[in-house]
Design a protein around this motif. Structure first.
Motif, short mmCIF file in Angstrom:
data_model
loop_
_atom_site.label_atom_id
_atom_site.label_comp_id
_atom_site.label_asym_id
_atom_site.label_seq_id
_atom_site.Cartn_x
_atom_site.Cartn_y
_atom_site.Cartn_z
N VAL A 77 0.86 -1.18 0.00
CA VAL A 77 0.00 0.00 0.00
C VAL A 77 0.90 1.23 0.00
CG1 VAL A 77 -1.74 1.30 1.29
CG2 VAL A 77 -1.79 -1.20 1.31
N SER A 78 0.51 2.23 -0.77
CA SER A 78 1.22 3.49 -0.79
C SER A 78 0.21 4.59 -0.52
CB SER A 78 1.89 3.69 -2.15
OG SER A 78 2.63 4.87 -2.18
N THR A 79 0.45 5.42 0.52
CA THR A 79 -0.58 6.38 0.91
C THR A 79 0.00 7.69 1.43
OG1 THR A 79 -2.57 6.67 2.28
CG2 THR A 79 -0.73 5.51 3.29
N TYR A 80 -0.74 8.74 1.21
CA TYR A 80 -0.54 10.00 1.93
C TYR A 80 -1.90 10.31 2.56
CZ TYR A 80 -0.37 15.00 2.83
OH TYR A 80 -0.46 16.24 3.43
N THR A 81 -1.99 10.16 3.87
CA THR A 81 -3.25 10.30 4.59
C THR A 81 -3.08 11.27 5.74
OG1 THR A 81 -3.82 8.01 4.07
CG2 THR A 81 -5.02 9.03 5.87
N THR A 82 -4.07 12.15 5.93
CA THR A 82 -4.05 13.05 7.08
C THR A 82 -5.32 12.85 7.90
OG1 THR A 82 -5.09 14.86 5.85
CG2 THR A 82 -2.68 14.78 5.87
N MET A 83 -5.17 12.99 9.23
CA MET A 83 -6.30 12.89 10.15
C MET A 83 -6.19 14.01 11.18
SD MET A 83 -6.27 8.80 10.96
CE MET A 83 -4.50 8.58 10.87
N LEU A 108 0.29 10.48 7.61
CA LEU A 108 0.98 9.27 7.19
C LEU A 108 1.53 9.53 5.81
CD1 LEU A 108 -1.68 6.60 8.29
CD2 LEU A 108 0.24 7.50 9.61
N GLY A 109 2.87 9.70 5.72
CA GLY A 109 3.48 10.17 4.49
C GLY A 109 3.41 11.68 4.44
N ASP A 110 3.87 12.25 3.34
CA ASP A 110 3.74 13.70 3.16
C ASP A 110 3.49 14.00 1.69
OD1 ASP A 110 6.34 13.88 1.81
OD2 ASP A 110 7.23 13.69 3.79
N ASP A 114 4.93 9.38 -0.39
CA ASP A 114 3.95 8.53 0.28
C ASP A 114 4.60 7.67 1.35
OD1 ASP A 114 1.99 9.50 -1.35
OD2 ASP A 114 1.79 7.70 -2.57
N LEU A 115 3.77 7.22 2.29
CA LEU A 115 4.17 6.17 3.22
C LEU A 115 3.91 4.85 2.50
CD1 LEU A 115 5.11 5.80 6.22
CD2 LEU A 115 2.72 5.30 6.74
N VAL A 116 4.95 4.02 2.38
CA VAL A 116 4.85 2.75 1.65
C VAL A 116 4.80 1.62 2.67
CG1 VAL A 116 5.93 1.23 -0.03
CG2 VAL A 116 6.08 3.71 -0.31
N LEU A 117 3.71 0.85 2.65
CA LEU A 117 3.50 -0.22 3.61
C LEU A 117 3.45 -1.55 2.88
CD1 LEU A 117 1.09 2.24 4.20
CD2 LEU A 117 1.46 1.23 6.44
N LYS A 118 4.26 -2.51 3.34
CA LYS A 118 4.34 -3.83 2.70
C LYS A 118 4.24 -4.92 3.76
CE LYS A 118 7.45 -2.20 -0.98
NZ LYS A 118 8.76 -2.40 -1.61
N ASP A 119 3.84 -6.10 3.32
CA ASP A 119 3.81 -7.31 4.16
C ASP A 119 2.83 -7.17 5.32
OD1 ASP A 119 5.80 -8.26 2.48
OD2 ASP A 119 7.41 -7.56 3.78
N PHE A 120 1.53 -7.20 4.98
CA PHE A 120 0.47 -7.10 5.98
C PHE A 120 0.43 -8.35 6.86
CE2 PHE A 120 -3.89 -7.93 7.34
CZ PHE A 120 -4.19 -6.75 7.98
N VAL A 121 0.19 -8.16 8.15
CA VAL A 121 0.10 -9.27 9.08
C VAL A 121 -1.13 -9.10 9.97
CG1 VAL A 121 1.61 -8.16 10.79
CG2 VAL A 121 1.31 -10.63 10.84
N LEU A 122 -1.82 -10.20 10.22
CA LEU A 122 -2.93 -10.25 11.16
C LEU A 122 -2.67 -11.45 12.07
CD1 LEU A 122 -5.72 -9.37 12.21
CD2 LEU A 122 -6.74 -10.85 10.48
N GLU A 123 -2.58 -11.17 13.38
CA GLU A 123 -2.17 -12.20 14.33
C GLU A 123 -3.11 -12.19 15.52
OE1 GLU A 123 2.20 -12.59 15.41
OE2 GLU A 123 1.37 -11.62 17.20
N ALA A 124 -3.59 -13.37 15.92
CA ALA A 124 -4.45 -13.49 17.10
C ALA A 124 -3.83 -14.50 18.06
CB ALA A 124 -5.85 -13.94 16.68
N LYS A 125 -3.83 -14.16 19.34
CA LYS A 125 -3.28 -15.05 20.36
C LYS A 125 -4.41 -15.52 21.28
CE LYS A 125 1.40 -13.24 20.28
NZ LYS A 125 2.51 -12.62 21.03
N PHE A 126 -4.41 -16.84 21.54
CA PHE A 126 -5.46 -17.47 22.32
C PHE A 126 -4.85 -18.29 23.46
CE2 PHE A 126 -7.01 -17.13 17.99
CZ PHE A 126 -8.33 -16.74 18.12
#
Length: 200
Positions: A77-83, A108-110, A114-126
């Motif tokens: 993902v490549s983004t320039y986002t403001t909040m 996020l970025g300017d 852009d802010l470049v985001l790679k390798d998404f992870v979703l992890e749950a611990k039980f």
């Protein structure tokens, strides 16, 4: 019926041939296709343990004091986002009611990069993941393991780590965090609220 015939007569010959070709093609696809039936079956644990994937995604289940189910996706993902504000985890952590995360004027970025985001992870611990009646979710972590660019914000409260330094609901003020192939992860824990891991 007369109106339909009149409308068809107004279509130019080339368009009419195109419409006819598309209609015949769709008819042949439907007429020549045969129905496929597939029965859904629950896979045994021994079968699931031999399932592996590579490339776009990978799912792993690690046993230990906490059982960890993890999904890695090869997403970029490549983004320039403001909040105006980002606030998470308003609860009493034993030191009183407050925000785990209270960021203002987030970027996020300017504009130039852009802010470049790679390798998404979703992890749950039980705990006790094999026991349907006793299974308990302890935490969920999500984000990207490989992030490059800048995060600019004014932090009223922050919980987690930035570049390896731990903070617990600390006021850090204005910050510009530069990342080069580093993690940007958020974790929600049942007993410890919302924390971020930003950088190594």
């Amino acid at each position: 019926m007369d109106r339909i015939v009149s409308f068809i007569k107004t279509i130019p010959p080339l368009s009419l041939r195109w419409v006819f070709t598309v209609f015949i093609g769709l008819y042949l696809m439907v007429a020549l296709s045969s129905p496929a039936l597939a029965e859904m079956k629950i896979m045994a644990d021994s079968e699931l343990s031999e399932v592996t994937a590579a490339g776009f995604s990978k799912f792993t289940l690690t046993r230990g004091a906490l059982d960890e189910a993890r999904l890695d996706l090869n997403l970029n993902v490549s983004t320039y986002t403001t909040m105006d504000a980002m606030q998470m985890g308003n609860w009493d952590n034993g030191s009183g009611q407050g925000w785990d995360q209270n960021w203002q004027n987030v970027s996020l970025g300017d504009l130039g990069s852009d802010l470049v985001l790679k390798d998404f992870v979703l992890e749950a611990k039980f705990t006790d993941i094999d026991n349907p009646s006793g299974r308990t979710l302890q935490s969920i972590t999500m984000g990207f393991n490989n992030v490059t660019g800048t995060i600019s914000t004014t932090i009223g409260t922050f919980t987690g780590t930035i570049k390896g330094t731990a903070h617990q609901r600390e006021n850090l003020g204005p910050m510009v965090i530069s990342l080069a192939n580093e993690p940007f992860l958020v974790t929600l824990e049942v007993d410890n609220g919302v924390s971020f891991k930003i950088g190594w």
